[in-house]
Design a protein around this motif. Structure first.
Motif, PDB file in Angstrom:
ATOM      1  N   GLY A  68      46.061  -7.343  11.703  1.00  0.00           N
ATOM      2  CA  GLY A  68      45.236  -8.188  12.574  1.00  0.00           C
ATOM      3  C   GLY A  68      45.674  -9.641  12.534  1.00  0.00           C
ATOM      4  O   GLY A  68      45.805 -10.291  13.572  1.00  0.00           O
ATOM      5  N   ASN A  95      45.556  -3.413   7.146  1.00  0.00           N
ATOM      6  CA  ASN A  95      45.106  -3.586   8.529  1.00  0.00           C
ATOM      7  C   ASN A  95      44.605  -5.001   8.797  1.00  0.00           C
ATOM      8  O   ASN A  95      44.638  -5.467   9.939  1.00  0.00           O
ATOM      9  CB  ASN A  95      44.080  -2.508   8.887  1.00  0.00           C
ATOM     10  N   ALA A 145      38.785  -4.104  10.142  1.00  0.00           N
ATOM     11  CA  ALA A 145      39.695  -4.799   9.220  1.00  0.00           C
ATOM     12  C   ALA A 145      40.510  -5.830   9.996  1.00  0.00           C
ATOM     13  O   ALA A 145      40.657  -6.978   9.562  1.00  0.00           O
ATOM     14  CB  ALA A 145      40.611  -3.804   8.508  1.00  0.00           C
ATOM     15  N   LEU A 146      41.032  -5.440  11.165  1.00  0.00           N
ATOM     16  CA  LEU A 146      41.778  -6.394  11.997  1.00  0.00           C
ATOM     17  C   LEU A 146      40.862  -7.544  12.412  1.00  0.00           C
ATOM     18  O   LEU A 146      41.237  -8.717  12.328  1.00  0.00           O
ATOM     19  CB  LEU A 146      42.336  -5.714  13.256  1.00  0.00           C
ATOM     20  N   ARG A 162      40.344   1.331  12.035  1.00  0.00           N
ATOM     21  CA  ARG A 162      40.593   0.106  11.268  1.00  0.00           C
ATOM     22  C   ARG A 162      40.245  -1.180  12.014  1.00  0.00           C
ATOM     23  O   ARG A 162      40.582  -2.275  11.554  1.00  0.00           O
ATOM     24  CB  ARG A 162      42.064   0.037  10.834  1.00  0.00           C
ATOM     25  N   THR A 173      38.198  -8.667  11.003  1.00  0.00           N
ATOM     26  CA  THR A 173      37.909  -9.530   9.849  1.00  0.00           C
ATOM     27  C   THR A 173      38.981 -10.601   9.696  1.00  0.00           C
ATOM     28  O   THR A 173      38.684 -11.798   9.567  1.00  0.00           O
ATOM     29  CB  THR A 173      37.845  -8.681   8.559  1.00  0.00           C
ATOM     30  N   GLU A 191      38.311  -4.163   0.773  1.00  0.00           N
ATOM     31  CA  GLU A 191      37.619  -3.037   0.147  1.00  0.00           C
ATOM     32  C   GLU A 191      38.572  -1.902  -0.210  1.00  0.00           C
ATOM     33  O   GLU A 191      38.187  -0.961  -0.901  1.00  0.00           O
ATOM     34  CB  GLU A 191      36.494  -2.520   1.052  1.00  0.00           C
ATOM     35  N   ARG A 242      30.111  -7.896   4.325  1.00  0.00           N
ATOM     36  CA  ARG A 242      30.615  -9.245   4.064  1.00  0.00           C
ATOM     37  C   ARG A 242      30.020 -10.253   5.044  1.00  0.00           C
ATOM     38  O   ARG A 242      30.253 -11.445   4.939  1.00  0.00           O
ATOM     39  CB  ARG A 242      32.151  -9.285   4.184  1.00  0.00           C
ATOM     40  N   HIS A 270      31.963  -2.357   5.211  1.00  0.00           N
ATOM     41  CA  HIS A 270      32.333  -3.518   4.388  1.00  0.00           C
ATOM     42  C   HIS A 270      32.446  -4.795   5.218  1.00  0.00           C
ATOM     43  O   HIS A 270      32.097  -5.871   4.727  1.00  0.00           O
ATOM     44  CB  HIS A 270      33.610  -3.242   3.602  1.00  0.00           C
ATOM     45  N   ALA A 271      32.916  -4.685   6.447  1.00  0.00           N
ATOM     46  CA  ALA A 271      32.935  -5.869   7.315  1.00  0.00           C
ATOM     47  C   ALA A 271      31.498  -6.332   7.541  1.00  0.00           C
ATOM     48  O   ALA A 271      31.189  -7.524   7.461  1.00  0.00           O
ATOM     49  CB  ALA A 271      33.620  -5.554   8.634  1.00  0.00           C
ATOM     50  N   CYS A 301      34.258   3.147   6.295  1.00  0.00           N
ATOM     51  CA  CYS A 301      34.475   2.231   5.174  1.00  0.00           C
ATOM     52  C   CYS A 301      34.719   0.810   5.677  1.00  0.00           C
ATOM     53  O   CYS A 301      34.056  -0.135   5.239  1.00  0.00           O
ATOM     54  CB  CYS A 301      35.661   2.727   4.348  1.00  0.00           C
ATOM     55  N   GLU A 302      35.661   0.659   6.616  1.00  0.00           N
ATOM     56  CA  GLU A 302      35.993  -0.672   7.129  1.00  0.00           C
ATOM     57  C   GLU A 302      34.774  -1.298   7.808  1.00  0.00           C
ATOM     58  O   GLU A 302      34.525  -2.503   7.679  1.00  0.00           O
ATOM     59  CB  GLU A 302      37.157  -0.596   8.130  1.00  0.00           C
TER      60      GLU A 302
END
Lengths: 254, 360
Positions: free
Chosen positions: B71, B67, A81-82, A78, A84, B60, A118, A114-115, A110-111
């Motif tokens: 963060g 998460n 995600a963090l 993840r 981002t 997403e 974006r 997508h990061a 996935c994370e």
């Protein structure tokens, strides 16, 4: 001794941005080298107070014990995600994630995708050694065809276990991505090139160009059950023909 | 008096988030809470709330959203996410990490009927998941149960305050009915966003201090036990200081109707019907369902003939009521499941069946 240990004789020193801690990494492992390179870049750019790193789950989970910067330790996969959230909330700071191939290319695909899509203005350092290190040698998404691991004991059969995944080439197709390069740390020349790539990526981040990924093809002497020298030979002879080194995407006009 | 508006529960919650000085919202659409993200998006330009500069991002997945919350919270920012039951299930791993790393943040579950994809209609079947540690490891989060649109507003402010006071995740456990219905609400005035951050926050190494790292990991069991003991001590402190409930007509009550959230609201209506029929009924409503107000039930149980617990589930909070009562008086349960809502008339019928007409 004091006439030998003096500034004019200094040919090498550890960057001040690396803590005085004994690393837990196995002898010959590429993680220590990449940690040091990243911290050298942070020191040279003078951004120790302006950078936040996200550590993964995997061998480099303890990166925060070595890098003397603010860090967050993510759940498995993840990190992006963090990263981002941190970058969106602190757009003026530098943000990077540090992830292995299991973390990034299996559970965290996935994370990561997508990061990247974006165009999050951060850097991912992607350590690809083709095997799960921390859990002791299982098959990774990046494990080469035919390679023996504890969960592919007769060799990776691509028809039933899938093909080794070249994440960098996939990511490079996304418009939000600014810079993707594949590097290695198996020779002194490659180590120098890798450092240059890390610095380039952070400079692109400063310019707000988009998502950057530096993949580092690394080794795993312990789980490949070989010496450090043999592990680097494996990188050269087996990994690099499939994971070709060099820039895969660079920003327009660069 | 603050600004008064007629608002939908989900939109009131979103407006309260902006006004509470939140720094970031990260979420994923799911019925019946999608209006939260839609409202914030409407207030935004390029993913930034125009009024306050708060970040709004559609993630997403719920996995990614929680998460992102981890963060952002680890970097010292006031962050919130919302979802509904299936999405909350996906977030459980992240919530466990956030509780383990002792980070403040606010979540809202506008819950719907399960299990599985279930239904999009209101349900309270996530009580266990919310209050008993839905993810792995020994942890709790503060869980607030609103029973009106007004409380969707008030609990955002309270939730952030409690989360930050104790460095722990807090949740608003609403249901689809509160999320979707419109009521008059009084909004609190815009609060400023923070400009100073806690000393533990990893937002760039201080020039005059050591670098910080946020983790839930400690590989040495001796040290991990100490961390667990510290968490448990904190939970005890929260239970001591922050347990909230409200009661009605306890003074002469011979029977108690109890429930949480919308269930409690229906209990109050049922109490009125019961009193009109001559039954001396009072109500107890926990406003925090973790920490749970055990003492009020234990005390009341000594004075009444019985307690009827009403929920939109198969009987979850009733386990805590029974723990509190510990056999002192009979505790009966009536619930509807799968998105169905019990009516006040059904409650009276069950009450008479259980307590007046000599039991089942």
């Amino acid at each position: 001794m004091s006439d030998i240990v003096c500034p004019e004789n200094l040919v090498y020193k550890k960057p001040s941005t690396l803590k005085d801690a004994i690393m837990h990494y196995c002898p010959g492992c590429g993680h220590g080298v990449v940690h040091k390179l990243m911290m050298e870049v942070v020191e040279e750019m003078g951004i120790q107070n302006d950078i936040i790193g996200i550590t993964p789950v995997g061998c480099s989970v303890f990166a925060y014990n070595y890098m003397d910067i603010d860090m967050e330790q993510a759940a498995h996969g993840r990190a992006c995600a963090l990263g981002t959230a941190v970058k969106r909330l602190y757009p003026e700071k530098y943000v990077f994630t540090y992830q292995g191939d299991g973390d990034l290319a299996a559970i965290g695909t996935c994370e990561t995708m997508h990061a990247a899509n974006r165009g999050e203005k951060m850097l991912t350092i992607f350590i690809n050694n083709g095997i799960y290190g921390m859990t002791s040698g299982q098959m990774a998404p990046t494990t080469l065809e035919g390679a023996k691991t504890t969960t592919s004991p007769y060799g990776r059969d691509v028809e039933t276990m899938g093909y080794p995944l070249r994440i960098s080439e996939l990511i490079a197709n996304l418009p939000g991505v600014a810079y993707v390069t594949r590097q290695a740390v198996n020779t002194p020349a490659n180590v120098r090139k890798c450092k240059k790539a890390l610095k380039t990526a952070l400079e692109y981040q400063k310019q707000g160009l988009g998502y950057c990924m530096v993949e580092v093809v690394s080794n795993c002497p312990s789980n490949n059950k070989c010496t450090p020298l043999e592990a680097n030979k494996f990188v050269e002879e087996q990994m690099l023909p499939f994971y070709k080194l060099g820039d895969i995407k660079v920003p327009e006009g660069k | 008096m603050g600004e008064v508006k007629l608002m939908k529960g989900n939109e009131a919650l979103a407006e309260a988030m902006i006004r509470a000085g939140a720094d970031g919202y990260f979420g994923y659409p799911i019925t019946p809470q999608s209006e939260v993200l839609e409202y914030l998006a409407k207030e935004s330009d390029k993913c930034i709330i125009k009024r306050t500069g708060m970040v709004v991002l559609q993630a997403e997945s719920e996995v990614s959203a929680i998460n992102m919350i981890y963060g952002g919270a680890a970097a010292g920012k006031r962050v919130m996410t919302t979802s509904s039951s299936p999405g909350m299930s996906l977030m459980q791993e992240g919530i466990s990490y956030i509780a383990g790393a002792e980070l403040p943040c606010l979540l809202a579950n506008v819950s719907r009927g399960g299990p599985g994809l279930g239904t999009i209609q209101p349900s309270q079947s996530d009580y266990f998941q919310s209050c008993k540690g839905g993810g792995h490891g020994d942890y709790h989060m503060i869980v607030l149960a609103p029973s009106s649109v007004q409380e969707m507003v008030d609990f955002v402010k309270l939730g952030f305050e409690l989360a930050e006071k104790y460095r722990t995740p807090a949740m608003i456990l609403a249901d689809g009915a509160i999320g979707q219905m419109m009521e008059k609400v009084e909004l609190f005035d815009q609060m400023p966003r923070r400009t100073e951050f806690p000393e533990w926050a990893a937002n760039g190494k201080p020039k005059d201090g050591p670098s910080r790292f946020v983790t839930s990991l400690n590989i040495k069991p001796e040290l991990m036990e100490i961390i667990n003991e510290r968490l448990q001590a904190k939970y005890k402190e929260i239970a001591k200081n922050e347990t909230l409930f409200e009661t009605q007509n306890l003074d002469d009550a011979e029977y108690i109707f109890t429930g949480f959230g919308m269930g409690a609201r229906i209990c109050n209506k049922a109490m009125e019907l019961a009193r009109a029929k001559g039954y001396k009924v009072g109500t107890i409503r926990p406003k925090t369902i973790w920490p749970f107000p055990y003492d009020i039930y234990a005390n009341v149980a000594k004075k009444v003939k019985g307690i009827l617990d009403v929920e939109f589930n198969a009987g979850q909070m009733v386990e805590d009521v029974r723990l509190a009562v510990n056999g002192t008086c009979p505790v009966e349960f009536y619930g509807r499941m799968g998105g169905m809502i019990p009516s006040p008339e059904e409650i009276i019928e069950k009450f008479e069946e259980y307590f007046i007409n000599g039991g089942k």
